[in-house]
Design an enzyme around this catalytic site. Sequence first.
Site, mmCIF file in Angstrom:
data_model
loop_
_atom_site.group_PDB
_atom_site.id
_atom_site.type_symbol
_atom_site.label_atom_id
_atom_site.label_comp_id
_atom_site.label_asym_id
_atom_site.label_seq_id
_atom_site.Cartn_x
_atom_site.Cartn_y
_atom_site.Cartn_z
ATOM 1 N N CYS A 130 0.837 -1.200 0.000
ATOM 2 C CA CYS A 130 0.000 0.000 0.000
ATOM 3 C C CYS A 130 0.871 1.249 0.000
ATOM 4 O O CYS A 130 1.824 1.337 0.775
ATOM 5 C CB CYS A 130 -0.874 0.048 1.250
ATOM 6 N N LYS A 165 2.796 -10.238 2.743
ATOM 7 C CA LYS A 165 2.720 -10.412 1.281
ATOM 8 C C LYS A 165 3.680 -9.439 0.607
ATOM 9 O O LYS A 165 3.558 -8.220 0.763
ATOM 10 C CB LYS A 165 1.292 -10.167 0.806
#
Lengths: 303, 266
Positions: A130, A165
């Site tokens: 992000c 991740k």
Amino acid sequence: MVDLSVDLGFLKLKSPVLAASGTFGYGLEFKPFYDLNALGGFVIKGLYFSPREGNKPPRLVETPCGLINSIGLQGVGVEKFCQEILPQLAQLDTAIIVNVCGEDEDEYARVAEYLNHYEGISAFELNISCPNVREGGRCPAQNPEATYRTVKKVKEVSSVPLITKLSPNVTDIVSVALAAQEAGSQAISLINTILAMAIDIENRRPRLNNIFGGLSGPAIKPVAVRMVFQVARAVSVPVIGMGGIFSAEDALEFIMAGASAVQVGTANFVDPDVCLKIINDLKNWAEQHGVEKISNLVGCVKI
Amino acid sequence: MLIDRQARIIEKKSWGNYYLFRIESPEIAGRAEPGQFLMIKVSNHLPPLLRRPISLHNAENGAVEIFFQVAGTGTRLLAEKEVGSTMDLLGPLGRGFTVEQKLKGQEVFCVGGGRGIAPLYFLARKLKKTGAKPVVFYGGRTKEDLPLTNKLKELGLEVMVSTDDGSAGFSGLVTALVGETLATRSPAFLYACGPEAMMENLAQLCQRKNLPAEFSLESIMGCGFGACFGCVRKIKRNGQPSYLKICQEGPVFGLEEIVWQEKENG
């Protein structure tokens, strides 16, 4: 009888096949197609603390054997997820993993703290790709230090196991994987999408409103297999591999490269019941090849 | 919503780059409603990767019909399929047109531009069954763009055609024909499917005339059933405009719901 079960240490899975975040909605979208209990589990679409509108369309462009998306993590936020969606998933007997997002380190931790109060979540998958609003849009996944800080911060507050991740858009993925492990991540999943762009030559404009997007699908599979191989050799925690898996044969490549489990992503869009098919085909392949336990194949590639 | 991997093509027609397929798929046909669509695998090989969204042109006697125009790689591969071969269909998907009982005995306008006529045939049939009196407006650039004119007439409907070049029917845009007709007639409802500019223009007409309407929108789609969040568009439903999924919340939306200026890059 082939044993498909996988023990990640912190989590036992019925099968090595999970549905990947961002391609499986909130799980409910797939209920009409098959019994979700057949899955090893599924990863919920990336969740920020507050609802998010997502990017302006066009958000998708198909490229040869690939799909570039710039959805922008449109989502319901933690409150609506816990009140309205999670209760509908509670009856399921499969691992439910929530993909945790944040605009900064604090938000990741706030999402984790909020979700801690609810039953039925098997693990968090930390989406460190992000953009960080405080650091000029750079995401934590882009360097080992930021990865370490983010994972550590969530680890301190989280009451469920943590998977990190990784993004493939880095110079040295192994160093990022090691930083996540060092900070307490109990597993590593990879790869997220590859940063990409496509241009409409007739009007000389990018195909996506966002200009860039993340490439997924069969086009990225060889890159993903290579990165899973590199990371699996370097870390001691289990690795969950993904990137363009459309078949049991694809899944086996990842397993042989060192993945204990795999995630299926873009293929879910094309064939909503593809995970079920992959699980059945894995079983058949193992039977035909005299493999009693699928986890015996993890990292078996001969070098 | 289900998957039929062995739907057999039983009829194929073509006019230039317009194609019509009749495909045997009893379960999908049994559930299909006008305005809904299918996601069709155009090839058993990659690429193309994704299914293509194609609207339902009809569903009758255990078969569905699709009517489409070749517009790119996906539709070109679809057009190459032959009678006797099978298609992999996912559907029926989305929310179709609203047909209320109160339309019984009322005149309603169905406006289709080019391949946008596809779902309106299915809709007109349903409207007729309900007892409404559908009038179909069918617009194209030239007369070659209007291959379904006779098929529509065979339903026993009033059909008005228009062509931009005047080669058939009214000379000019279909929106002008609708505008002219509205000067003397007062339908109870308008349904439309076609190019964005046509629908936006019709929406303005409907607003001026206080005519309730529904529009079928188009978008690039990843999955067709709500999982990918790729086909969104700004829609006003229950308050402020927000990005709603065309595949799941639509493709049919009401006049007051659509935010026209949000459409970008075609």
